[in-house]
Design an enzyme around this catalytic site. Structure first.
Site, PDB file in Angstrom:
ATOM      1  N   TYR A  46      -1.252  -1.208  10.414  1.00 41.52           N
ATOM      2  CA  TYR A  46      -1.478  -1.320   9.382  1.00 41.52           C
ATOM      3  C   TYR A  46       0.168  -0.516   8.447  1.00 41.52           C
ATOM      4  O   TYR A  46      -0.044  -1.526   7.785  1.00 41.52           O
ATOM      5  CB  TYR A  46      -2.959  -0.807   8.961  1.00 41.52           C
ATOM      6  CG  TYR A  46      -3.521  -0.982   6.811  1.00 41.52           C
ATOM      7  CD1 TYR A  46      -3.054  -1.903   6.810  1.00 41.52           C
ATOM      8  CD2 TYR A  46      -2.562  -0.008   6.484  1.00 41.52           C
ATOM      9  CE1 TYR A  46      -3.839  -1.701   5.384  1.00 41.52           C
ATOM     10  CE2 TYR A  46      -2.651   0.736   4.973  1.00 41.52           C
ATOM     11  CZ  TYR A  46      -3.669  -1.127   4.645  1.00 41.52           C
ATOM     12  OH  TYR A  46      -3.850  -0.433   3.186  1.00 41.52           O
ATOM     13  N   SER A 105       0.868  -1.173   0.019  1.00 45.47           N
ATOM     14  CA  SER A 105       0.298  -0.044  -0.095  1.00 45.47           C
ATOM     15  C   SER A 105       1.257   1.042  -0.061  1.00 45.47           C
ATOM     16  O   SER A 105       2.423   1.459   0.090  1.00 45.47           O
ATOM     17  CB  SER A 105      -1.410  -0.276   1.344  1.00 45.47           C
ATOM     18  OG  SER A 105      -1.386   1.339   1.758  1.00 45.47           O
TER      19      SER A 105
END
Length: 305
Positions: free
Chosen positions: A157, A144
């Protein structure tokens, strides 16, 4: 794979989380390029929807395997069942957010277990076979932009994506001698339902330090995803990155300001002082070893001193 080719006849890709979101975007791009697909899934509805799209668009059907990417025993079974794989895409993940200072062990264990542990399990399960068949191949680890950009609501995350980034960049050196390319793929905002992850928390990780998920708040957050890139476009850019054997695949172009700021911060943090020749020598050896490894040379500890 590791060389530039657009002929994927007889090549098989295994994609975790391959029946929805970014995973299915990649799967669709692969299918249209003639790559045979093996897709892991969790929900039967996703499997049915994926099969319907492939049939409606006149591409060969995929094979489907139910898989929880944190289940190592099941991962090993799947690797034995599916046979020869040339492209491994470790894509499955969860997008869960909350103040890092309030996180519990369960929050860390769940998010890291899926986002980083799932990648590890894919590598341990499939790399021996990819190396053994000797036909080359490619590994794509989906991270990401959080692998570079941190924020106040995404500590765990972000940590998981930083970990995937470091692992992938190192793995590229290890697999080059085997003719296997490795790419880190970092998508930005994409039109998916990733925002629903917090509503699917497993019971084993129920003891969260975060406030209970608020469905209305999450739905509002989800409206941002509607502005995202089509997952198929992400998939096509991923395929181009494989063909060009790029170590880093960035699919979204809106992050130049962030990277410029990161670069400035790094350079300004370096002490402006003389460096002893011995230390300079060691760093020159490291750079030379990395360049040699990228060209397919096996590197040992003796090459670093």
């Amino acid at each position: 794979m590791a060389g530039k080719t657009r002929d994927f006849r007889g090549k098989t890709a295994f994609i975790t989380g391959g029946t929805n979101g970014i995973g299915f975007g990649i799967a669709r791009a692969f299918a249209m390029a003639g790559i045979d697909l093996v897709l892991s899934y969790r929900k039967e509805q996703d499997r049915e929807d994926a099969a319907r799209w492939l049939a409606d668009n006149g591409v060969p059907p995929a094979r489907y395997v139910p898989l929880d990417v944190t289940d190592r025993a099941r991962f090993a079974e799947v690797a034995a069942e599916v046979g020869k794989v040339h492209i491994l895409v470790n894509n499955a993940g969860v997008s869960v957010f909350g103040p890092t200072d309030e996180a519990s062990y369960a929050d860390y264990d769940w998010i890291m277990g899926v986002n980083f542990g799932g990648v590890v399990n894919g590598l341990v399960s499939f790399l021996p076979g990819m190396k053994a068949h000797g036909e080359g191949g490619h590994v794509v680890n989906v991270a990401s932009m959080a692998a570079y950009l941190s924020g106040p609501q995404a500590g765990i995350y972000t940590a998981s994506k930083f970990a995937v980034r470091g692992l992938t960049e190192s793995l590229r050196y290890n697999l080059a001698p085997h003719g296997i390319g490795v790419s880190l793929m970092c998508p930005g905002l994409t039109r998916t339902n990733a925002w629903t992850s917090a509503l699917k928390r497993p019971e084993d990780f129920a003891d969260s330090g975060f406030a209970p998920a608020d469905a209305n708040e999450l739905e509002q957050f989800g409206t941002a995803f509607e502005l995202g890139m089509d997952p198929l476009e992400v998939g096509r850019k991923t395929l181009d990155g494989i063909i060009e054997n790029r170590g880093l695949i960035l699919t979204h172009g809106e992050f130049a300001q962030d990277f410029e700021e990161i670069f400035r911060t790094l350079i300004e943090a370096l002490p402006n002082e003389p460096v002893p020749e011995g230390r300079l020598h060691i760093e020159r050896l490291r750079r030379e070893a990395n360049r040699a490894a990228a060209q397919g040379q096996l590197i040992g500890l003796s090459d670093l001193t």
